[in-house]
Design an enzyme around this catalytic site. Structure first.
Site, PDB file in Angstrom:
ATOM      1  N   ASP A 133       6.602 -10.454 -15.326  1.00 49.37           N
ATOM      2  CA  ASP A 133       7.903 -10.642 -15.998  1.00 49.37           C
ATOM      3  C   ASP A 133       9.079 -10.449 -15.038  1.00 49.37           C
ATOM      4  O   ASP A 133      10.211 -10.827 -15.346  1.00 49.37           O
ATOM      5  CB  ASP A 133       8.030  -9.688 -17.198  1.00 49.37           C
ATOM      6  N   TYR A 157       9.338  -8.872  -3.735  1.00 51.69           N
ATOM      7  CA  TYR A 157       8.109  -9.051  -4.534  1.00 51.69           C
ATOM      8  C   TYR A 157       8.320 -10.111  -5.613  1.00 51.69           C
ATOM      9  O   TYR A 157       7.573 -11.094  -5.698  1.00 51.69           O
ATOM     10  CB  TYR A 157       7.670  -7.725  -5.168  1.00 51.69           C
ATOM     11  N   SER A 160       8.817 -13.580  -4.337  1.00 50.90           N
ATOM     12  CA  SER A 160       7.589 -14.232  -3.847  1.00 50.90           C
ATOM     13  C   SER A 160       6.719 -14.677  -5.034  1.00 50.90           C
ATOM     14  O   SER A 160       6.100 -15.737  -4.987  1.00 50.90           O
ATOM     15  CB  SER A 160       6.810 -13.297  -2.905  1.00 50.90           C
ATOM     16  N   LYS A 161       6.692 -13.886  -6.103  1.00 55.65           N
ATOM     17  CA  LYS A 161       5.918 -14.294  -7.284  1.00 55.65           C
ATOM     18  C   LYS A 161       6.591 -15.496  -7.959  1.00 55.65           C
ATOM     19  O   LYS A 161       5.919 -16.424  -8.413  1.00 55.65           O
ATOM     20  CB  LYS A 161       5.790 -13.135  -8.288  1.00 55.65           C
ATOM     21  N   ILE A 213      12.031  10.662  -9.738  1.00 53.64           N
ATOM     22  CA  ILE A 213      12.589   9.684 -10.679  1.00 53.64           C
ATOM     23  C   ILE A 213      13.717   8.955  -9.958  1.00 53.64           C
ATOM     24  O   ILE A 213      14.689   9.579  -9.513  1.00 53.64           O
ATOM     25  CB  ILE A 213      13.180  10.390 -11.936  1.00 53.64           C
ATOM     26  N   ASP A 287      17.933   5.922  -5.772  1.00 49.94           N
ATOM     27  CA  ASP A 287      17.445   4.794  -6.559  1.00 49.94           C
ATOM     28  C   ASP A 287      16.756   3.752  -5.672  1.00 49.94           C
ATOM     29  O   ASP A 287      17.061   3.653  -4.477  1.00 49.94           O
ATOM     30  CB  ASP A 287      18.623   4.128  -7.300  1.00 49.94           C
ATOM     31  N   TYR A 348     -21.953  -3.535   1.067  1.00 50.61           N
ATOM     32  CA  TYR A 348     -22.017  -4.974   1.305  1.00 50.61           C
ATOM     33  C   TYR A 348     -22.099  -5.288   2.793  1.00 50.61           C
ATOM     34  O   TYR A 348     -21.540  -4.589   3.622  1.00 50.61           O
ATOM     35  CB  TYR A 348     -20.749  -5.663   0.757  1.00 50.61           C
TER      36      TYR A 348
END
Ligand code: NAD
Ligand code: DAU
Length: 351
Positions: A133, A157, A160-161, A213, A287, A348
């Site tokens: 979103d 971010y 790029s999305k 925060i 922030d 693996y």
């Protein structure tokens, strides 16, 4: 012949829930999980299903065109669910290029490989791009993102999305590639990498460390249980209309500070501490640059068209999530010590 389905990013948080759901629910599919095992990829997330006969893990990087092309030639996939991405906003602020490379170039490599493989036979094929979103930008106090909200990404971010979403739609219009997309709100649940807000706060409370925060803590996110996201992905992959986009959300908005306070109070009970003990750890810090204020999703399209809505109430999902992190301290410890990266070597062989 079993249908071959490629899931990218299946060792990550959401991808591991999607892989588990598909492997268990569809024994008639061969599920190929392609993951580069970056810091965020952890095969321990899939320990319970990794010996199933309809599951194959392939270590590889979607930015490597030759590798991706060869993989599509070898497996001849019938469908792709693309979740692999660099996903952490804070990391995108300090290192944007990694996001451009994986999220944009990597997506185009997959689109090109699918286009070549499915040339002349697109029927029954599907390329499903899983997005966020955050591409819609930041909301004020009212309103919700719909599928037609104009894109307005604010972080490397989300930019790029957004770019990858545009490219997926461009391949639909230009080459008739059968694509479908979804944009989802914040997920919470088991197996989330512990630098994201909820697992980070749980871990810091356990260790009596400050709970950072950002800003005033008044930014708002819409939280959805990860298993409900996986169920939505299942429905969209199978029933979503080609060329369409579906928004997915929890209809569950919280300010960061209220969410963290709720988490503190639940943790106090679980740890048999006086209520208020954990809240004392709350520390307001600088922030996040360009911090989006509010996200909220209008998920009415997926509900009307496909009948999907969240199945788990937040109270229940949140408590279940906290219990998972408290019960799986080994999982967390191995991530924090870096030992999880050795799991692959023990399990693996390199391809
Ligand atoms: P994650 O960071 O936990 O997992 C990403 C996975 O992709 C990891 O296993 C990683 O190893 C793999 N990967 C990264 N770069 C790769 C590359 N170049 N090649 C192959 N594999 C690579 O992310 P997540 O939170 O599970 O998110 C999965 C997807 O869902 C992402 O596309 C993200 O944008 C989207 N999304 C996430 C959320 C959320 O709340 N976490 C919400 C909406 C959408
Ligand atoms: O909205 C969907 C997005 O949700 C996904 O696309 C991303 O991949 C996923 O990481 C998530 O992004 P956020 O930036 O919202 O998640 P994060 O957990 O990093 O932060 C949640 C909120 O909490 C955000 O407003 C920033 C704040 N925050 C985060 C951290 C890590 C803090 O206040 N302190 C912190 O230490």
């Amino acid at each position: 012949m079993k249908k071959k389905i490629l899931i990218t990013g299946g060792a990550g948080f959401i991808g591991s829930h999607v892989v588990r759901l598909f492997v268990n629910k569809y024994p008639e599919y061969q599920i190929i999980n392609l993951d580069a095992l970056t810091y965020a990829g952890n095969l321990e997330n899939l320990k319970d299903i990794d010996s199933k006969s309809n599951y194959i893990f392939v270590k590889g990087n979607i930015t490597d065109l030759a590798f991706v092309t060869e993989l599509f030639q070898e497996f001849k996939f019938d469908g792709v669910l693309h979740l692999a991405a660099e996903s952490h906003v804070d990391r995108s602020i300090s290192d944007p290029l990694a996001f451009i490379t994986t999220n944009i170039v990597g997506t185009v490599n997959l689109l090109n490989a699918a286009k070549e493989l499915w040339k002349g036979e697109m029927d029954d094929k599907k390329f499903y791009h899983i997005s966020t979103d955050e591409v819609y930008g930041s909301l004020g106090p009212t309103g919700k993102f719909t599928e037609t909200t104009p894109y307005d990404p604010r972080s490397p971010y989300s930019a790029s999305k957004a770019s990858s979403d545009h490219l997926v739609r461009a391949y639909f219009h230009t080459y008739k590639l059968p694509v479908v997309l979804s944009n989802c709100s914040n997920n919470y649940g088991a197996n989330q990498f512990p630098e994201k807000l909820i697992p980070l706060v749980i871990n810091n409370i356990k260790n009596s460390k400050p709970l950072p925060i950002y800003g005033k803590g008044d930014n708002i996110r819409d939280w959805l249980f990860v298993e409900d996201h996986a169920l939505a992905i299942d429905q969209i992959y199978h029933e979503g209309r080609i060329g369409e986009t579906y928004n997915i959300g929890g209809d569950n908005e919280w300010t960061n500070i209220d969410l963290v306070k709720k988490l503190c109070d639940i943790m106090d009970k679980k740890l048999n501490q006086d209520i208020g003990t954990s809240q004392k750890l709350i520390t307001y810090v600088k922030d996040r640059a360009g911090h989006d204020m509010r996200y909220a999703i209008d998920a009415s399209k997926i509900e009307k068209e496909l009948g999907w809505k969240p199945s788990i109430q937040f109270e229940e999902g949140f408590e279940q999530t906290i219990d998972w992190y408290l019960e799986n301290t080994d999982w967390l410890e191995r991530i924090l010590s870096g030992d999880y990266e050795k799991y692959y070597e023990n399990q693996y062989d390199n391809r």
